[in-house]
Scaffold this motif. Structure first.
Motif, short mmCIF file in Angstrom:
data_model
loop_
_atom_site.label_atom_id
_atom_site.label_comp_id
_atom_site.label_asym_id
_atom_site.label_seq_id
_atom_site.Cartn_x
_atom_site.Cartn_y
_atom_site.Cartn_z
N ALA A 1 27.32 -17.37 3.74
CA ALA A 1 28.22 -17.11 4.14
C ALA A 1 29.21 -17.71 4.48
O ALA A 1 29.24 -18.75 5.33
N ASP B 1 33.55 -16.75 5.35
CA ASP B 1 34.40 -15.45 6.08
C ASP B 1 36.05 -15.46 5.46
O ASP B 1 35.74 -16.00 3.44
N GLU B 2 36.56 -14.77 5.19
CA GLU B 2 37.38 -14.36 4.39
C GLU B 2 38.06 -15.42 3.33
O GLU B 2 39.62 -15.48 2.57
N SER C 1 28.03 -15.97 -0.72
CA SER C 1 29.23 -14.56 -0.51
C SER C 1 30.05 -14.55 0.66
O SER C 1 30.36 -15.59 1.41
N PRO D 1 32.98 -11.67 2.27
CA PRO D 1 33.47 -10.11 2.14
C PRO D 1 35.18 -9.30 1.83
O PRO D 1 35.82 -10.68 1.63
N HIS D 2 34.80 -8.63 0.91
CA HIS D 2 35.93 -8.64 -0.15
C HIS D 2 37.00 -7.72 0.69
O HIS D 2 36.47 -5.79 1.46
N GLY E 1 35.83 -4.85 3.15
CA GLY E 1 34.75 -6.12 3.49
C GLY E 1 33.76 -6.20 3.38
O GLY E 1 32.84 -7.00 4.10
N MET E 2 33.07 -5.83 2.61
CA MET E 2 31.83 -5.76 1.45
C MET E 2 31.74 -6.69 1.06
O MET E 2 32.52 -7.95 0.42
N ARG E 3 30.23 -7.66 1.46
CA ARG E 3 29.56 -8.99 1.82
C ARG E 3 29.74 -8.87 0.09
O ARG E 3 29.01 -8.47 -0.78
N SER F 1 41.64 -12.77 -1.66
CA SER F 1 41.63 -10.64 -2.04
C SER F 1 41.27 -10.61 -3.38
O SER F 1 42.12 -9.68 -3.91
#
Lengths: 106, 418
Positions: free
Chosen positions: B265, B267-268, B285, B287-288, B293-295, B323
């Motif tokens: 996991a 972060d962005e 994985s 967050p988009h 922000g869906m992982r 992004s």
């Protein structure tokens, strides 16, 4: 039709603004571009990275993006602009005479 | 112990791009790139296509050569598996006992093929030893040597890897059967209409399909393997390839206590739960931002490349969020397929004909925002998919009627909405 190494490639209106088409001549293949200012340019048809035809790619300003790997060239100079492409693209002189696009390939 | 500066574990697409990205973005200190395989970083997409099809002696398509790495002062440790991470002391240990002290660490450990699990037959004999997988160049070379004319090849799994190998095997004159547990191929990731086109093309090329297939057992004798299905049918094959997905390689990360959530996991910025450790590519994985922000976790070439470059920036202190719109492609025969965005987040689909070039599908989310687009046909579909990608990034509301109308240029929608 040819004269002094110039070859009639297409009509100016065959290419949309900010777009590209494929042009084959004998055993060679080229990409002919029309910029957003309706200036015309020509380069080799295939990307220098892998053999994908640039006429399938998207023209953005003065850049052409390879349809497969998103490598980018400046089609006005042939310069490689973004990985994975690193080798420049061959460019050719182009002229627009009364709506007829000519390219000089020799 | 010397300071190894920026240490990257994994020398695939992501690791190689990250190493190059660190130099491009101005890092002049040490860079250490640790790879499990003996080769310099190479491209994986050709492994299921060109490497299996081309007549001449194959060689890896190098992303960067060992000489170039040296020139860029990137210390390339190859043929070595990282064994453990000591987060307190910032030390990575590799299999032969060598240790590397890192300032920042990038995990680009990728994914591994999911292993086929068969129902236990009681005797244990159902676990065939000769099931092949395709991930590495060595896997591709081994498979290549078996794709001889007339060989009976079973492909377990109707996903992209399996179907690309099916096309390559047909090219080599093999008799190919694709075995799929679901009711259709390409269940994940593409709309049914595209799956149908791909299936029809394979059938036209002589590939057999066994859909809704349950495998009971695979028994291997010296010369052939017998697959017994739950419906009672039994088929003999010379070669069996399983392409049933991949699992993120999180062994090192979980071993040192990093948070795991369908992969490592991050972060962005692609930073893990340890501020000095980053992860990128198939193993993570993230967050988009374009999808609330869906992982998500992606197994795709361009993502591997772009996250590698992005992670390099984050390691050097950039706070920019990753992004990029997801994108991937698959080539089978002369068919090409491209998907951008996340089709499973959409509610409705709109079709646009691209004439002889192919078909384009827009996948719309609530409010007519574009969530994804997919296309099948010739290479020329790339232009419209690239424009669709920009429309997704713009997050603008779109008119389905305009999207469906082939005479309305996508570029004009982008200009209007920009």
């Amino acid at each position: 039709m040819t004269y002094e190494g110039w070859i009639a490639a297409c009509d100016a209106e065959d290419i949309d603004e900010e777009d590209v088409i494929r042009f084959d001549y004998e055993d060679r293949t080229f990409a002919i571009y029309r910029s957003d200012k309706s200036e015309y340019y020509a380069t080799d048809g295939y990307c220098t990275h892998e053999k994908f035809h640039l006429s399938d790619g998207l023209v953005m300003g003065k850049h052409i993006e390879c349809p497969k790997h998103n490598g980018r060239f400046d089609y006005t100079t042939g310069e490689a602009k973004r990985a994975p492409v690193c080798n420049a693209l061959q460019t050719y002189p182009v002229k627009n005479e009364a709506g007829q696009i000519w390219i000089k390939i020799s | 112990m010397k300071d190894n500066g920026m240490v990257i574990i994994g020398a695939g697409e992501t690791g190689a791009r990250a190493a190059a990205g660190l130099r491009e973005q101005g890092w002049t200190g040490a860079i250490t790139l640790i790879g499990e395989e003996s080769h310099a970083p190479y491209e994986r997409p050709p492994l299921s296509k060109q490497v299996l099809q081309e007549a001449g002696e194959p060689s890896p398509a190098y992303i960067v050569t060992a000489e170039k790495l040296k020139e860029q002062r990137i210390d390339f440790i190859h043929g070595s598996k990282a064994a453990s991470i000591d987060r307190n002391n910032h030390i990575v240990a590799i299999g032969d006992g060598r240790q590397f002290r890192y300032e920042r660490l990038l995990l680009a450990t990728g994914a591994r093929p999911r292993m086929l699990q068969l129902p236990d037959s009681g005797s244990g004999a159902s676990q065939a030893s000769n099931i092949r997988y395709l991930r590495s160049y060595a896997d591709a070379l081994a498979l290549r040597s078996r794709l001889q004319p007339g060989q009976r090849v079973a492909i377990i799994g109707g996903g992209f890897i399996g179907l690309e190998v099916a096309a390559s095997a047909r090219y080599q004159g093999c008799a190919v059967t694709v075995i799929e547990a679901g009711p259709r191929i390409l269940m994940r990731g593409v709309p049914e209409s595209i799956g149908r086109v791909v299936e029809a093309r394979h059938r036209g090329e002589g590939v057999s399909f066994k859909l809704n297939a349950g495998i009971q057992a695979i028994e291997s004798a010296e010369s052939e393997s017998i697959i017994t299905f739950t419906d009672g049918e039994a088929l003999a094959f010379d070669v069996i390839l399983a392409g049933i997905g991949a699992v993120p390689d999180t062994v090192l990360a979980s071993g040192c206590g990093l948070t795991i959530e369908n992969g490592i996991a991050v972060d962005e910025r692609l930073c893990t739960s340890d501020p000095d450790i980053f992860a990128a590519g198939d193993c993570c994985s993230f967050p988009h931002p374009l999808y609330g922000g869906m992982r998500i976790r992606l197994e795709a070439w361009r993502n591997a490349q772009e996250q590698g470059t992005h992670a390099a920036g984050s390691m050097l202190g950039s706070t920019e969020a990753y992004s990029a719109v997801p994108w991937f492609w698959s080539d089978q025969y002369d068919l090409t397929l491209q998907v951008t965005g996340l089709p499973h987040t959409a509610r409705t689909t709109v079709h646009r004909s691209l004439g002889a070039t192919g078909d384009l599908y827009f996948h719309l989310a609530d409010g007519y925002r574009l969530a994804a687009a997919s296309a099948i046909g010739r290479n020329g579909i790339a232009k419209d998919i690239r424009l669709a990608e920009m429309l997704i990034a713009s997050q603008a509301a779109l008119d389905p009627v305009q999207l469906a109308a082939p005479d309305i240029k996508l570029r004009s929608l982008l200009t209007i909405n920009a």
